[in-house]
Design an enzyme around this catalytic site. Structure first.
Site, PDB file in Angstrom:
ATOM      1  N   GLN A 114      -7.780  -5.363   9.439  1.00 45.66           N
ATOM      2  CA  GLN A 114      -6.731  -4.980  10.390  1.00 45.66           C
ATOM      3  C   GLN A 114      -7.183  -3.836  11.302  1.00 45.66           C
ATOM      4  O   GLN A 114      -6.366  -3.089  11.831  1.00 45.66           O
ATOM      5  CB  GLN A 114      -5.458  -4.589   9.650  1.00 45.66           C
ATOM      6  CG  GLN A 114      -4.839  -5.730   8.853  1.00 45.66           C
ATOM      7  CD  GLN A 114      -3.493  -5.365   8.269  1.00 45.66           C
ATOM      8  OE1 GLN A 114      -2.475  -5.281   8.976  1.00 45.66           O
ATOM      9  NE2 GLN A 114      -3.459  -5.143   6.968  1.00 45.66           N
ATOM     10  N   LYS A 154       0.816  -1.222   0.000  1.00 43.83           N
ATOM     11  CA  LYS A 154       0.000   0.000   0.000  1.00 43.83           C
ATOM     12  C   LYS A 154       0.848   1.270   0.000  1.00 43.83           C
ATOM     13  O   LYS A 154       0.478   2.252  -0.657  1.00 43.83           O
ATOM     14  CB  LYS A 154      -0.958   0.010   1.190  1.00 43.83           C
ATOM     15  CG  LYS A 154      -0.340   0.266   2.548  1.00 43.83           C
ATOM     16  CD  LYS A 154      -1.418   0.327   3.616  1.00 43.83           C
ATOM     17  CE  LYS A 154      -0.812   0.539   4.988  1.00 43.83           C
ATOM     18  NZ  LYS A 154      -0.221   1.863   5.166  1.00 43.83           N
ATOM     19  N   THR A 155       1.978   1.285   0.700  1.00 43.20           N
ATOM     20  CA  THR A 155       2.805   2.492   0.735  1.00 43.20           C
ATOM     21  C   THR A 155       3.342   2.804  -0.655  1.00 43.20           C
ATOM     22  O   THR A 155       3.393   3.968  -1.078  1.00 43.20           O
ATOM     23  CB  THR A 155       3.962   2.334   1.737  1.00 43.20           C
ATOM     24  OG1 THR A 155       3.425   2.028   3.028  1.00 43.20           O
ATOM     25  CG2 THR A 155       4.774   3.616   1.819  1.00 43.20           C
ATOM     26  N   ARG A 213       2.184 -11.140  10.131  1.00 45.95           N
ATOM     27  CA  ARG A 213       3.517 -10.545  10.331  1.00 45.95           C
ATOM     28  C   ARG A 213       4.606 -11.489   9.831  1.00 45.95           C
ATOM     29  O   ARG A 213       5.742 -11.072   9.590  1.00 45.95           O
ATOM     30  CB  ARG A 213       3.793 -10.247  11.821  1.00 45.95           C
ATOM     31  CG  ARG A 213       2.876  -9.249  12.520  1.00 45.95           C
ATOM     32  CD  ARG A 213       2.686  -7.977  11.763  1.00 45.95           C
ATOM     33  NE  ARG A 213       1.496  -8.061  10.938  1.00 45.95           N
ATOM     34  CZ  ARG A 213       1.195  -7.230   9.956  1.00 45.95           C
ATOM     35  NH1 ARG A 213       2.026  -6.264   9.627  1.00 45.95           N
ATOM     36  NH2 ARG A 213       0.088  -7.365   9.258  1.00 45.95           N
ATOM     37  N   ASP A 215      -4.237   7.474   4.987  1.00 45.06           N
ATOM     38  CA  ASP A 215      -3.654   6.149   5.184  1.00 45.06           C
ATOM     39  C   ASP A 215      -4.265   5.511   6.439  1.00 45.06           C
ATOM     40  O   ASP A 215      -4.692   6.210   7.361  1.00 45.06           O
ATOM     41  CB  ASP A 215      -2.138   6.294   5.335  1.00 45.06           C
ATOM     42  CG  ASP A 215      -1.430   4.950   5.364  1.00 45.06           C
ATOM     43  OD1 ASP A 215      -1.982   3.961   4.839  1.00 45.06           O
ATOM     44  OD2 ASP A 215      -0.313   4.883   5.917  1.00 45.06           O
ATOM     45  N   GLU A 216      -4.286   4.174   6.483  1.00 45.16           N
ATOM     46  CA  GLU A 216      -4.827   3.422   7.634  1.00 45.16           C
ATOM     47  C   GLU A 216      -6.220   3.937   8.010  1.00 45.16           C
ATOM     48  O   GLU A 216      -6.530   4.181   9.172  1.00 45.16           O
ATOM     49  CB  GLU A 216      -3.871   3.526   8.837  1.00 45.16           C
ATOM     50  CG  GLU A 216      -2.464   3.032   8.577  1.00 45.16           C
ATOM     51  CD  GLU A 216      -2.359   1.513   8.466  1.00 45.16           C
ATOM     52  OE1 GLU A 216      -3.408   0.833   8.481  1.00 45.16           O
ATOM     53  OE2 GLU A 216      -1.233   1.009   8.347  1.00 45.16           O
TER      54      GLU A 216
END
Length: 683
Positions: free
Chosen positions: A254, A37-38, A614, A223-224
């Site tokens: 998430q 995503k970044t 993770r 973002d987020e």
């Protein structure tokens, strides 16, 4: 440059490219864990600028300074530095601070306001309790502070809270909330929640100011987005206006910060809130193997409210997930450490830094810390104590805050006897009473003849020197530049630097604290070098106040980086490790007891999903049959979440012997239930 950007975008997968190309109108990018995503966000900004959109019309809001810095760094690698620097990228709070420094006077504050930290907030709540004559009630100040924050996140004003039909305790808290806000305003202070609320209030009451910022920031990116609360959603909606040139990136799977006020509905209902929104799903994962991803997909599939998506990878199937049942927490820790040592010994490509131990709650870290240290390994604690939160550094900052905002009584009360200067508790009480009677800031009372005449000779000398230093440096700091020299000389003349030896009698301890203060002073020079023009002290302190837990931990300057990581699952979000050990998977621990009792497991399930994703190559999950809880040994049963993992993806090894319920020292079910009730009542 156009060809370069086109070349970069051409390397993205088709859904990522769709997200880059969609510029006008609302866009929801559902970015699963590890789906890049970044990269998509920064490519999208670069593409916009390459297509002629003015960089200073683009606003990107994040939840951490680290995320904003990473985006800026990547953007600088794609486009000309001068264009990248014009894009506004920062946290919600830093963006609101920028607005308030220009506009806050319409609310009756001055531009020299200071930001109350957690200690300040608790201190002001205590003062409010005393002012309202409630000191005898022995109220929990931290709980009240949390309640005030919860009301603010939901945009409930003091006058609204007082009138709501709450539990009697909440009605008391509402009165304290009202007085708390009065004290903040009297001291020209805001807390972190106020920063967002006040911008909303200004925009609502002064539509011409809102229109000015709409004209400035024509393209918004968040973002987020799944972590936004009510007030953050309102700010985004107001700024987007009718044009709705808004791109939000997030993952409903998430969403793990409901306890902080995050509203999952903000992302789930995005298409309803912003009609005509395009929804793009990023499902190709670049982090993990397919067995790990298939396990994660199975875990999250049963969540009651979510957009449907399924992660996949081109990295191949990988290894099965190992689930180990151990006898007790010490055996669990020994198993983890010995397994890490075995993997490193047999696989030269692995370093200790490739391993992470994740747990639901911080209290589980003790046995793992000890087990590592017994083997001569010093683990890295993620989310440990921040350098800037050390007492001696926060004391130094309190001195500087008084320079900016002499009305900041909390800072004066923090440092008036740090170091000791002959002003004891009685003299401090006198100072408070005089401030109350005269309705003046305590810093102004401090140097007055009336107050000085009430002090002992030592106290009079100490108060005079402190007051004199404050007045002198308020004038010196009125001009920008030379931050380090001014800060060092002020802390010296105010008696703080040399007074640390009186504050900490142990020589080694005092020198360590003094070194930390000098390191903070050095940081002021680094901050000044990072700016294109000489900064003011106000700008520096604001930057300090807006730091988050990702900015700097005590390990950042450590040269020995080959160390395994220990972290809560919450703190690990956004990180990745080749090998992950997820420990303590037991009923009442993960999921935690409160979620179990309230039958509210969805957020715990999402947290488990975050933990699983993770891991890049290998995932180990452990649980213990015996664990100390509430001061007694207790028999545990495996977490219900383990049943969500498909059997074809796991290998199990149950080492724990079978114990009878009558084993000495264990709690009965009734005792556990009673302990849980008491714990929840105390929260």
């Amino acid at each position: 440059m156009a060809q370069d950007i086109q070349s970069i975008v051409s390397k993205l997968n088709p859904p990522q490219q769709d997200a880059v190309y969609h510029i006008e109108g609302p866009l929801l990018v559902l970015a699963g864990a590890g789906t890049g995503k970044t990269r998509v966000i920064t490519c999208r900004i670069a593409w916009m600028i390459d297509r002629g959109i003015a960089p200073d019309s683009i606003l990107g809001m994040t939840f951490t300074n680290k995320a904003a810095r990473e985006m800026k760094e990547r953007l600088c690698g794609m486009i000309h530095h001068q264009h990248a620097e014009k894009v506004t990228l920062g946290t919600f709070h830093s963006f609101c601070a920028r607005i308030l420094r220009r506009e806050i006077e319409v609310l009756g504050f001055t531009k020299s306001y200071t930001i109350a930290d957690e200690a300040d907030q608790n201190g002001i709540v205590k003062q409010a309790i005393v002012d309202l004559g409630m000191a005898s009630l022995e109220l929990d100040t931290e709980r009240i502070t949390a309640q005030i924050g919860s009301w603010k996140n939901k945009m409930i004003e003091p006058e609204d809270a007082v009138n709501l039909d709450f539990h009697p305790d909440d009605r008391v808290n509402a009165k304290i909330y009202s007085r708390y806000q009065q004290i903040l305003k009297n001291q020209n202070m805001l807390d972190f929640d106020d920063m967002l609320i006040f911008v909303h209030k200004i925009w609502k009451e002064k539509p011409e100011i809102l229109e000015k910022y709409r004209e400035t920031y024509k393209y918004l990116l968040v973002d987020e987005y799944q972590d936004t609360n009510t007030i953050q959603f309102m700010l985004v909606k107001m700024l987007a206006g009718d044009k709705m040139n808004l791109c939000v990136v997030g993952d409903d799977d998430q969403s793990i910060y409901g306890w902080r006020g995050a509203e999952l509905e903000n992302i789930l209902n995005f298409p309803q809130y912003f009609p005509g929104a395009k929804v793009i799903k990023l499902e190709q994962n670049y982090r993990s193997t397919n067995k790990i991803l298939n396990a994660a997909n199975s875990v999250i599939a049963g969540s009651s409210s979510r957009f449907g998506k399924s992660l996949w990878s081109s990295r191949g199937d990988g290894e099965n997930i190992r689930i180990a049942g151990l006898s007790n927490s010490d055996e669990e820790a020994a198993y983890v450490v010995s397994t890490i040592e075995r993997i490193v010994a047999n696989n030269p490509e692995f370093n200790l830094s490739d391993f992470a131990v994740l747990y639901r709650s911080n209290h589980l870290s003790r046995s793992f810390e000890q087990a590592f240290r017994r083997r001569g390994i010093r683990p890295r604690l993620i989310g440990g104590q921040e350098f800037f939160k050390r007492k001696e550094v926060r004391d130094a900052v309190a001195y500087l805050r008084l320079i900016i905002n002499p009305r900041d009584d909390q800072s004066l009360l923090r440092i008036i006897a740090v170091p000791p200067r002959g002003i004891g508790d009685k003299a401090i009480d006198t100072l408070k009473e005089m401030g109350k009677e005269k309705k003046l800031p305590l810093s102004e009372i401090l140097g007055s003849e009336d107050y000085l005449s009430s002090l002992s000779a030592a106290g009079k000398k100490g108060a005079t020197e402190l007051s004199g230093a404050l007045n002198k440096y308020i004038e010196r700091f009125s001009e920008a530049g030379e931050l380090m020299d001014k800060v060092e000389s002020f802390l010296e003349e105010a008696g703080y630097l040399h007074g640390l030896q009186r504050l900490y009698k142990n020589r080694e301890e005092s020198e360590k604290r003094r070194d930390n203060v000098y390191e903070f002073i050095n940081y002021t020079a680094l901050y000044e070098k990072s700016k294109t023009s000489p900064p003011t002290l106000t700008e520096f302190i604001e930057s300090y106040s807006l730091m988050d837990e990702n900015d700097r931990t005590e390990d950042d300057d450590d040269n020995d980086m080959d160390r395994p990581s220990l972290s809560t699952v919450h703190a690990s979000k956004g990180l990745e490790f080749p090998v992950v050990f997820l420990v303590g998977l037991e009923h009442g621990i993960f999921p935690n007891e409160r979620a179990v009792l309230e039958n509210n497991l969805d957020e715990e399930r999402r947290l488990f999903y975050v933990a699983v994703t993770r891991a890049k190559d290998m995932l180990f999950i452990t649980h213990s049959q015996e664990r100390m809880r509430y001061g007694k040994g207790n028999l545990q049963r495996p977490s219900e979440f383990l049943a969500l993992l498909p059997e074809n993806l796991v290998e199990r090894s149950e080492k724990a012997p079978r114990y009878s319920r009558q084993a000495a020292g264990y709690m009965s079910d009734d005792e556990v239930a009673e302990a849980l009730r008491k714990m929840i009542d105390s929260i």
